[in-house]
Design a protein around this motif. Sequence first.
Motif, PDB file in Angstrom:
ATOM      1  N   ASP A  57      71.028  16.451  18.127  1.00 16.67           N
ATOM      2  CA  ASP A  57      72.378  16.852  17.712  1.00 16.67           C
ATOM      3  C   ASP A  57      72.575  18.361  17.844  1.00 16.67           C
ATOM      4  OD1 ASP A  57      72.984  14.240  17.153  1.00 16.67           O
ATOM      5  OD2 ASP A  57      72.697  14.421  14.982  1.00 16.67           O
ATOM      6  N   PHE A  58      71.513  19.120  17.591  1.00 17.78           N
ATOM      7  CA  PHE A  58      71.584  20.578  17.741  1.00 17.78           C
ATOM      8  C   PHE A  58      71.923  20.957  19.181  1.00 17.78           C
ATOM      9  CE2 PHE A  58      69.078  24.535  18.660  1.00 17.78           C
ATOM     10  CZ  PHE A  58      69.915  25.422  17.993  1.00 17.78           C
ATOM     11  N   LEU A  59      71.262  20.320  20.140  1.00 17.86           N
ATOM     12  CA  LEU A  59      71.556  20.603  21.545  1.00 17.86           C
ATOM     13  C   LEU A  59      72.963  20.143  21.915  1.00 17.86           C
ATOM     14  CD1 LEU A  59      68.194  19.707  23.325  1.00 17.86           C
ATOM     15  CD2 LEU A  59      69.167  21.973  22.940  1.00 17.86           C
ATOM     16  N   ARG A  60      73.359  18.995  21.397  1.00 16.43           N
ATOM     17  CA  ARG A  60      74.710  18.493  21.689  1.00 16.43           C
ATOM     18  C   ARG A  60      75.768  19.456  21.136  1.00 16.43           C
ATOM     19  NH1 ARG A  60      73.947  13.863  19.981  1.00 16.43           N
ATOM     20  NH2 ARG A  60      73.735  12.705  21.936  1.00 16.43           N
ATOM     21  N   GLU A  61      75.518  19.998  19.958  1.00 16.32           N
ATOM     22  CA  GLU A  61      76.463  20.944  19.356  1.00 16.32           C
ATOM     23  C   GLU A  61      76.548  22.227  20.181  1.00 16.32           C
ATOM     24  OE1 GLU A  61      77.224  23.248  15.077  1.00 16.32           O
ATOM     25  OE2 GLU A  61      75.552  21.850  15.311  1.00 16.32           O
ATOM     26  N   ILE A  62      75.405  22.708  20.665  1.00 14.13           N
ATOM     27  CA  ILE A  62      75.416  23.895  21.528  1.00 14.13           C
ATOM     28  C   ILE A  62      76.265  23.633  22.767  1.00 14.13           C
ATOM     29  CG2 ILE A  62      73.983  25.297  23.068  1.00 14.13           C
ATOM     30  CD1 ILE A  62      71.735  25.052  21.019  1.00 14.13           C
ATOM     31  N   ARG A  63      76.058  22.481  23.383  1.00 17.28           N
ATOM     32  CA  ARG A  63      76.801  22.158  24.608  1.00 17.28           C
ATOM     33  C   ARG A  63      78.295  22.025  24.317  1.00 17.28           C
ATOM     34  NH1 ARG A  63      78.163  17.404  27.682  1.00 17.28           N
ATOM     35  NH2 ARG A  63      77.873  17.700  29.933  1.00 17.28           N
ATOM     36  N   ASP A  64      78.642  21.341  23.231  1.00 18.46           N
ATOM     37  CA  ASP A  64      80.057  21.163  22.892  1.00 18.46           C
ATOM     38  C   ASP A  64      80.733  22.514  22.638  1.00 18.46           C
ATOM     39  OD1 ASP A  64      79.775  18.448  23.146  1.00 18.46           O
ATOM     40  OD2 ASP A  64      79.665  18.056  20.983  1.00 18.46           O
ATOM     41  N   VAL A 101      72.644  16.838  27.147  1.00 18.08           N
ATOM     42  CA  VAL A 101      72.637  18.091  27.907  1.00 18.08           C
ATOM     43  C   VAL A 101      72.909  17.799  29.380  1.00 18.08           C
ATOM     44  CG1 VAL A 101      71.066  19.210  26.277  1.00 18.08           C
ATOM     45  CG2 VAL A 101      70.128  17.973  28.251  1.00 18.08           C
ATOM     46  N   ASP A 102      72.870  18.849  30.199  1.00 18.13           N
ATOM     47  CA  ASP A 102      73.203  18.694  31.617  1.00 18.13           C
ATOM     48  C   ASP A 102      71.983  18.534  32.509  1.00 18.13           C
ATOM     49  OD1 ASP A 102      76.206  19.147  31.545  1.00 18.13           O
ATOM     50  OD2 ASP A 102      75.475  20.915  30.485  1.00 18.13           O
ATOM     51  N   ALA A 103      70.855  18.973  32.068  1.00 23.14           N
ATOM     52  CA  ALA A 103      69.579  18.826  32.769  1.00 23.14           C
ATOM     53  C   ALA A 103      68.508  19.260  31.787  1.00 23.14           C
ATOM     54  CB  ALA A 103      69.527  19.681  34.037  1.00 23.14           C
ATOM     55  N   ILE A 104      67.253  18.974  32.119  1.00 23.59           N
ATOM     56  CA  ILE A 104      66.150  19.432  31.273  1.00 23.59           C
ATOM     57  C   ILE A 104      65.099  20.086  32.157  1.00 23.59           C
ATOM     58  CG2 ILE A 104      64.216  18.702  29.812  1.00 23.59           C
ATOM     59  CD1 ILE A 104      66.031  16.666  28.520  1.00 23.59           C
ATOM     60  N   ALA A 105      64.583  21.212  31.680  1.00 24.38           N
ATOM     61  CA  ALA A 105      63.429  21.853  32.294  1.00 24.38           C
ATOM     62  C   ALA A 105      62.214  21.466  31.456  1.00 24.38           C
ATOM     63  CB  ALA A 105      63.609  23.366  32.328  1.00 24.38           C
ATOM     64  N   HIS A 106      61.330  20.681  32.045  1.00 28.20           N
ATOM     65  CA  HIS A 106      60.185  20.138  31.312  1.00 28.20           C
ATOM     66  C   HIS A 106      58.966  21.040  31.482  1.00 28.20           C
ATOM     67  CE1 HIS A 106      61.984  16.045  30.797  1.00 28.20           C
ATOM     68  NE2 HIS A 106      62.616  16.391  31.908  1.00 28.20           N
ATOM     69  N   GLU A 107      58.505  21.626  30.397  1.00 25.76           N
ATOM     70  CA  GLU A 107      57.185  22.248  30.417  1.00 25.76           C
ATOM     71  C   GLU A 107      56.213  21.133  30.034  1.00 25.76           C
ATOM     72  OE1 GLU A 107      54.858  26.250  28.876  1.00 25.76           O
ATOM     73  OE2 GLU A 107      56.633  25.560  27.813  1.00 25.76           O
ATOM     74  N   TYR A 108      55.953  20.273  31.007  1.00 20.14           N
ATOM     75  CA  TYR A 108      55.376  18.960  30.731  1.00 20.14           C
ATOM     76  C   TYR A 108      53.857  18.998  30.702  1.00 20.14           C
ATOM     77  CZ  TYR A 108      54.527  13.920  31.344  1.00 20.14           C
ATOM     78  OH  TYR A 108      54.101  12.620  31.199  1.00 20.14           O
ATOM     79  N   GLU A 109      53.306  18.589  29.579  1.00 20.17           N
ATOM     80  CA  GLU A 109      51.869  18.418  29.466  1.00 20.17           C
ATOM     81  C   GLU A 109      51.596  17.421  28.358  1.00 20.17           C
ATOM     82  OE1 GLU A 109      50.513  22.118  26.686  1.00 20.17           O
ATOM     83  OE2 GLU A 109      51.093  22.635  28.732  1.00 20.17           O
ATOM     84  N   PHE A 110      50.407  16.860  28.384  1.00 13.96           N
ATOM     85  CA  PHE A 110      50.028  15.884  27.361  1.00 13.96           C
ATOM     86  C   PHE A 110      48.520  15.931  27.190  1.00 13.96           C
ATOM     87  CE2 PHE A 110      50.582  13.787  31.483  1.00 13.96           C
ATOM     88  CZ  PHE A 110      49.303  13.304  31.715  1.00 13.96           C
ATOM     89  N   GLY A 111      48.056  15.505  26.033  1.00 11.27           N
ATOM     90  CA  GLY A 111      46.628  15.419  25.797  1.00 11.27           C
ATOM     91  C   GLY A 111      45.951  16.772  25.716  1.00 11.27           C
ATOM     92  N   GLU A 112      44.662  16.782  26.063  1.00  9.83           N
ATOM     93  CA  GLU A 112      43.845  17.983  25.962  1.00  9.83           C
ATOM     94  C   GLU A 112      43.754  18.689  27.310  1.00  9.83           C
ATOM     95  OE1 GLU A 112      42.770  18.933  23.042  1.00  9.83           O
ATOM     96  OE2 GLU A 112      43.519  17.119  22.057  1.00  9.83           O
ATOM     97  N   GLY A 113      43.112  19.865  27.315  1.00  7.37           N
ATOM     98  CA  GLY A 113      42.881  20.590  28.558  1.00  7.37           C
ATOM     99  C   GLY A 113      43.909  21.671  28.795  1.00  7.37           C
ATOM    100  N   ASP A 114      43.745  22.385  29.938  1.00  6.44           N
ATOM    101  CA  ASP A 114      44.643  23.506  30.219  1.00  6.44           C
ATOM    102  C   ASP A 114      45.854  23.097  31.055  1.00  6.44           C
ATOM    103  OD1 ASP A 114      43.750  23.246  32.849  1.00  6.44           O
ATOM    104  OD2 ASP A 114      42.408  24.969  32.748  1.00  6.44           O
ATOM    105  N   HIS A 115      45.863  21.849  31.548  1.00 10.95           N
ATOM    106  CA  HIS A 115      47.027  21.263  32.214  1.00 10.95           C
ATOM    107  C   HIS A 115      47.365  21.913  33.559  1.00 10.95           C
ATOM    108  CE1 HIS A 115      47.533  19.285  28.371  1.00 10.95           C
ATOM    109  NE2 HIS A 115      47.575  20.458  27.790  1.00 10.95           N
ATOM    110  N   MET A 116      46.474  22.735  34.081  1.00 11.72           N
ATOM    111  CA  MET A 116      46.701  23.332  35.395  1.00 11.72           C
ATOM    112  C   MET A 116      46.530  22.282  36.491  1.00 11.72           C
ATOM    113  SD  MET A 116      47.321  26.599  35.095  1.00 11.72           S
ATOM    114  CE  MET A 116      47.465  27.557  33.591  1.00 11.72           C
ATOM    115  N   ALA A 117      47.243  22.459  37.595  1.00 11.32           N
ATOM    116  CA  ALA A 117      47.038  21.566  38.731  1.00 11.32           C
ATOM    117  C   ALA A 117      45.595  21.633  39.218  1.00 11.32           C
ATOM    118  CB  ALA A 117      47.997  21.929  39.859  1.00 11.32           C
TER     119      ALA A 117
END
Length: 445
Positions: A57-64, A101-117
């Motif tokens: 709702d916070f993001l929706r309010e910002i967009r509105d 929102v209009d799009a999302i930028a995902h700083e996507y990671e999960f689990g353990e580790g440094d998440h580097m390619a």
Amino acid sequence: MTHFDGWENTWASFDDYTVAAFQQRTGLDARRDLILGDFSSTNFRKWIDFRIATLTDFLREIRDNARAINPTIMVIPEIYPGIEEEATRVGADVYEMYAAVDAIAHEYEFGEGDHMASSRSQLDWFLYQAGMLSFRAFAQGKATWILNYSWDGDKNVDPREAMKNLAMSQVMVGANFWDAPGHVMAGSNDLPTRALIFDWIEKHERNLYSPRLPMHPVGVYFSPKSRDYDQDSFLPSYRGVLVLLLQKHLEFQVVTPRTLSAYYGEVLVLPSVSFLEEEEKKGLRSFVKQGGRLVITGKNATGIASSEKVKWFEDCPGRTHLQALQKDFARGSGESVEKFLDAVNVESGLKVDASPTIAANMALVEGKPHIFLANFAGLVPHKIAVPEAERGARITVSNTRKCSLKFLPFLGEVQVVHGQEVAQHQEFVLPRVERGAVVWLDECH
């Protein structure tokens, strides 16, 4: 919130304002009426729902508010959690947020580790594919940016190769690539490689980013409430089913509560879905009534009796497959799940024969069947960042028309492949698939 030890178990925040807002909405005292971490508790589930709804709702309010000033403005938040349990713990659920929102930028990671390619295992790569394809389904046509990191001083890996692996894995699922050095958003690990990648993307953006429409998919249901309340059961099943279908090179479509009524595939998999709203149950009953097939694995919350149209696997094959891959990826890749695959079989007229270290997803792009291939063969964390080339992969088309096939290797140029007629089929032997490739049928007559 996530930058201190122990945050995972805080379920914050319990400040006066938040506690008052929760009490106003539910009548509960967040400091006294909750058993934190008890997913079987109705009160704790209300706290989970409240946190997710509040941030959405916070993001929706910002967009509105922004659009009240400038109707053309776009709101694009950067969100860390993906489809996994972190979404529930943080309260930032990208499934819900995409609608606000209009799009999302995902700083996507999960689990353990440094998440580097540079440090990802082969299974990691497949799980990231499953997550990003889920994002694309949640987005319903909106853009998906992936803010992941390729390399941060890994001595045994060439940063240029890690950059290429990361970019390839993202563009093949239809997500937008972002290049960054380490955990800093500015700069690049190698500017010439960045230019090479983005020049190639620009040249072929129609194939990569035009709308991707389903053809003959296996539907796989993403259940937000099952993820929130029963993550230990749902997530391994859901992710395992997606990885299995990617490895078997079968077209699938992630279906959600928002898109269930518009799903027109022949079969829909419910992977250990343990919580369904009444509207979802109604949609599933309608799907079966209209001739669709349900394949239920693990837990069953549908209330629909087994029949010719409803198949139930008490032990989820997706979960079993994921467990096997976690023990031994190479061996697990070849384990049999034939009964499940028979149950979800859809005649599509398009078959991909390739190694299970190739992830394949398919879609109709500008009226032409496309296959997006991502090759993770031979990759070893911190050691090997150049995939082993796939030789002899084949595409078989059941079609009375004669077609040519276009083959676009990652960072390469389009090649034309001519097929051979084999028993009323056309068979195309692909050139070497090094990192990845886009393949599509063309000039059919």
